[in-house]
Design a protein around this motif. Structure first.
Motif, PDB file in Angstrom:
ATOM      1  N   ILE A   1     -12.292  -2.533   1.379  1.00 11.21           N
ATOM      2  CA  ILE A   1     -11.319  -2.884   2.402  1.00 11.21           C
ATOM      3  C   ILE A   1     -10.220  -1.823   2.453  1.00 11.21           C
ATOM      4  O   ILE A   1      -9.839  -1.360   3.531  1.00 11.21           O
ATOM      5  CB  ILE A   1     -10.731  -4.284   2.144  1.00 11.21           C
ATOM      6  N   VAL A   2      -9.732  -1.425   1.298  1.00  5.63           N
ATOM      7  CA  VAL A   2      -8.693  -0.391   1.250  1.00  5.63           C
ATOM      8  C   VAL A   2      -9.235   0.926   1.793  1.00  5.63           C
ATOM      9  O   VAL A   2      -8.546   1.622   2.539  1.00  5.63           O
ATOM     10  CB  VAL A   2      -8.120  -0.232  -0.173  1.00  5.63           C
ATOM     11  N   ASP A   3     -10.475   1.269   1.465  1.00  2.71           N
ATOM     12  CA  ASP A   3     -11.077   2.492   2.013  1.00  2.71           C
ATOM     13  C   ASP A   3     -11.128   2.441   3.535  1.00  2.71           C
ATOM     14  O   ASP A   3     -10.873   3.444   4.214  1.00  2.71           O
ATOM     15  CB  ASP A   3     -12.480   2.714   1.447  1.00  2.71           C
ATOM     16  N   ALA A   4     -11.448   1.270   4.093  1.00  2.00           N
ATOM     17  CA  ALA A   4     -11.478   1.118   5.548  1.00  2.00           C
ATOM     18  C   ALA A   4     -10.071   1.269   6.128  1.00  2.00           C
ATOM     19  O   ALA A   4      -9.887   1.902   7.173  1.00  2.00           O
ATOM     20  CB  ALA A   4     -12.064  -0.234   5.932  1.00  2.00           C
ATOM     21  N   LEU A   5      -9.067   0.721   5.444  1.00  2.00           N
ATOM     22  CA  LEU A   5      -7.683   0.875   5.899  1.00  2.00           C
ATOM     23  C   LEU A   5      -7.266   2.340   5.894  1.00  2.00           C
ATOM     24  O   LEU A   5      -6.617   2.816   6.831  1.00  2.00           O
ATOM     25  CB  LEU A   5      -6.739   0.065   4.998  1.00  2.00           C
TER      26      LEU A   5
ATOM     27  N   LYS B   1      -4.162   2.951  -3.804  1.00  2.00           N
ATOM     28  CA  LYS B   1      -5.030   2.094  -4.628  1.00  2.00           C
ATOM     29  C   LYS B   1      -4.408   1.733  -5.979  1.00  2.00           C
ATOM     30  O   LYS B   1      -5.103   1.525  -6.955  1.00  2.00           O
ATOM     31  CB  LYS B   1      -6.403   2.730  -4.821  1.00  2.00           C
ATOM     32  N   ARG B   2      -3.092   1.646  -6.004  1.00  2.00           N
ATOM     33  CA  ARG B   2      -2.413   1.174  -7.217  1.00  2.00           C
ATOM     34  C   ARG B   2      -2.466  -0.338  -7.303  1.00  2.00           C
ATOM     35  O   ARG B   2      -2.446  -0.898  -8.393  1.00  2.00           O
ATOM     36  CB  ARG B   2      -0.958   1.634  -7.224  1.00  2.00           C
ATOM     37  N   THR B   3      -2.470  -0.987  -6.134  1.00  2.00           N
ATOM     38  CA  THR B   3      -2.582  -2.441  -6.071  1.00  2.00           C
ATOM     39  C   THR B   3      -3.536  -2.808  -4.949  1.00  2.00           C
ATOM     40  O   THR B   3      -3.678  -2.076  -3.973  1.00  2.00           O
ATOM     41  CB  THR B   3      -1.222  -3.120  -5.793  1.00  2.00           C
ATOM     42  N   MET B   4      -4.191  -3.943  -5.103  1.00  2.00           N
ATOM     43  CA  MET B   4      -5.033  -4.473  -4.040  1.00  2.00           C
ATOM     44  C   MET B   4      -4.188  -5.473  -3.260  1.00  2.00           C
ATOM     45  O   MET B   4      -3.467  -6.277  -3.862  1.00  2.00           O
ATOM     46  CB  MET B   4      -6.268  -5.172  -4.620  1.00  2.00           C
ATOM     47  N   PRO B   5      -4.230  -5.417  -1.933  1.00  2.00           N
ATOM     48  CA  PRO B   5      -3.344  -6.275  -1.145  1.00  2.00           C
ATOM     49  C   PRO B   5      -3.733  -7.750  -1.195  1.00  2.00           C
ATOM     50  O   PRO B   5      -4.918  -8.090  -1.182  1.00  2.00           O
ATOM     51  CB  PRO B   5      -3.507  -5.726   0.275  1.00  2.00           C
ATOM     52  N   GLN B   6      -2.713  -8.585  -1.279  1.00  2.00           N
ATOM     53  CA  GLN B   6      -2.906 -10.019  -1.102  1.00  2.00           C
ATOM     54  C   GLN B   6      -3.157 -10.258   0.385  1.00  2.00           C
ATOM     55  O   GLN B   6      -2.921  -9.374   1.213  1.00  2.00           O
ATOM     56  CB  GLN B   6      -1.660 -10.787  -1.561  1.00  2.00           C
ATOM     57  N   LEU B   7      -3.609 -11.431   0.745  1.00  2.00           N
ATOM     58  CA  LEU B   7      -3.958 -11.724   2.137  1.00  2.00           C
ATOM     59  C   LEU B   7      -2.787 -11.481   3.083  1.00  2.00           C
ATOM     60  O   LEU B   7      -2.961 -10.854   4.133  1.00  2.00           O
ATOM     61  CB  LEU B   7      -4.474 -13.154   2.280  1.00  2.00           C
ATOM     62  N   ASP B   8      -1.593 -11.946   2.732  1.00  2.00           N
ATOM     63  CA  ASP B   8      -0.456 -11.766   3.635  1.00  2.00           C
ATOM     64  C   ASP B   8      -0.118 -10.291   3.834  1.00  2.00           C
ATOM     65  O   ASP B   8       0.217  -9.858   4.934  1.00  2.00           O
ATOM     66  CB  ASP B   8       0.766 -12.550   3.161  1.00  2.00           C
ATOM     67  N   THR B   9      -0.260  -9.490   2.779  1.00  2.00           N
ATOM     68  CA  THR B   9      -0.025  -8.047   2.887  1.00  2.00           C
ATOM     69  C   THR B   9      -1.103  -7.391   3.737  1.00  2.00           C
ATOM     70  O   THR B   9      -0.813  -6.545   4.584  1.00  2.00           O
ATOM     71  CB  THR B   9       0.031  -7.410   1.487  1.00  2.00           C
ATOM     72  N   LEU B  10      -2.346  -7.785   3.524  1.00  2.00           N
ATOM     73  CA  LEU B  10      -3.460  -7.249   4.307  1.00  2.00           C
ATOM     74  C   LEU B  10      -3.269  -7.546   5.794  1.00  2.00           C
ATOM     75  O   LEU B  10      -3.447  -6.665   6.645  1.00  2.00           O
ATOM     76  CB  LEU B  10      -4.782  -7.819   3.809  1.00  2.00           C
ATOM     77  N   LEU B  11      -2.875  -8.771   6.110  1.00  2.00           N
ATOM     78  CA  LEU B  11      -2.645  -9.138   7.512  1.00  2.00           C
ATOM     79  C   LEU B  11      -1.501  -8.330   8.114  1.00  2.00           C
ATOM     80  O   LEU B  11      -1.583  -7.893   9.264  1.00  2.00           O
ATOM     81  CB  LEU B  11      -2.361 -10.635   7.625  1.00  2.00           C
ATOM     82  N   ALA B  12      -0.455  -8.113   7.341  1.00  2.00           N
ATOM     83  CA  ALA B  12       0.673  -7.310   7.838  1.00  2.00           C
ATOM     84  C   ALA B  12       0.255  -5.860   8.075  1.00  2.00           C
ATOM     85  O   ALA B  12       0.640  -5.254   9.075  1.00  2.00           O
ATOM     86  CB  ALA B  12       1.833  -7.385   6.844  1.00  2.00           C
ATOM     87  N   ILE B  13      -0.542  -5.289   7.164  1.00  2.00           N
ATOM     88  CA  ILE B  13      -1.012  -3.914   7.345  1.00  2.00           C
ATOM     89  C   ILE B  13      -1.906  -3.816   8.576  1.00  2.00           C
ATOM     90  O   ILE B  13      -1.817  -2.847   9.337  1.00  2.00           O
ATOM     91  CB  ILE B  13      -1.711  -3.397   6.072  1.00  2.00           C
ATOM     92  N   CYS B  14      -2.734  -4.808   8.791  1.00  2.00           N
ATOM     93  CA  CYS B  14      -3.556  -4.821  10.011  1.00  2.00           C
ATOM     94  C   CYS B  14      -2.666  -4.815  11.246  1.00  2.00           C
ATOM     95  O   CYS B  14      -2.944  -4.100  12.214  1.00  2.00           O
ATOM     96  CB  CYS B  14      -4.469  -6.040  10.022  1.00  2.00           C
TER      97      CYS B  14
END
Length: 80
Positions: A7-11, A42-55
């Motif tokens: 997921i991070v690679d796709a981001l 890649k120091r941290t993997m995003p939690q769902l709320d962070t992932l949604l915000a980055i999207c």
């Protein structure tokens, strides 16, 4: 099975395709720049709320992360 790293690679690929900086994504995401930097480095993997915000910062629908990276299109304001 899809891994967090995928997921991070796709981001990262999306960020590069759109020529966006992590700072610009942080501004659009309403997240601290350090949070976004930590995810993209890649120091941290995003939690769902962070992932949604980055999207939101990348102007994509979260579901698009799970489709072919080549199919990413910028969404209109009405679609976000």
């Amino acid at each position: 099975m899809l891994k967090s790293e995928d997921i991070v690679d796709a981001l990262i690929e999306l960020k590069d395709m759109r020529h966006l900086t992590t700072y610009k994504i942080a501004l659009k995401s309403d997240l601290p720049p350090s949070t976004v930097t930590n995810v993209f480095q890649k120091r941290t993997m995003p939690q769902l709320d962070t992932l949604l915000a980055i999207c939101r910062g990348l102007e994509i629908n979260p579901a698009q992360l799970f489709t072919d990276i080549a199919k990413f299109d910028k969404l209109t304001d009405d679609e976000i």
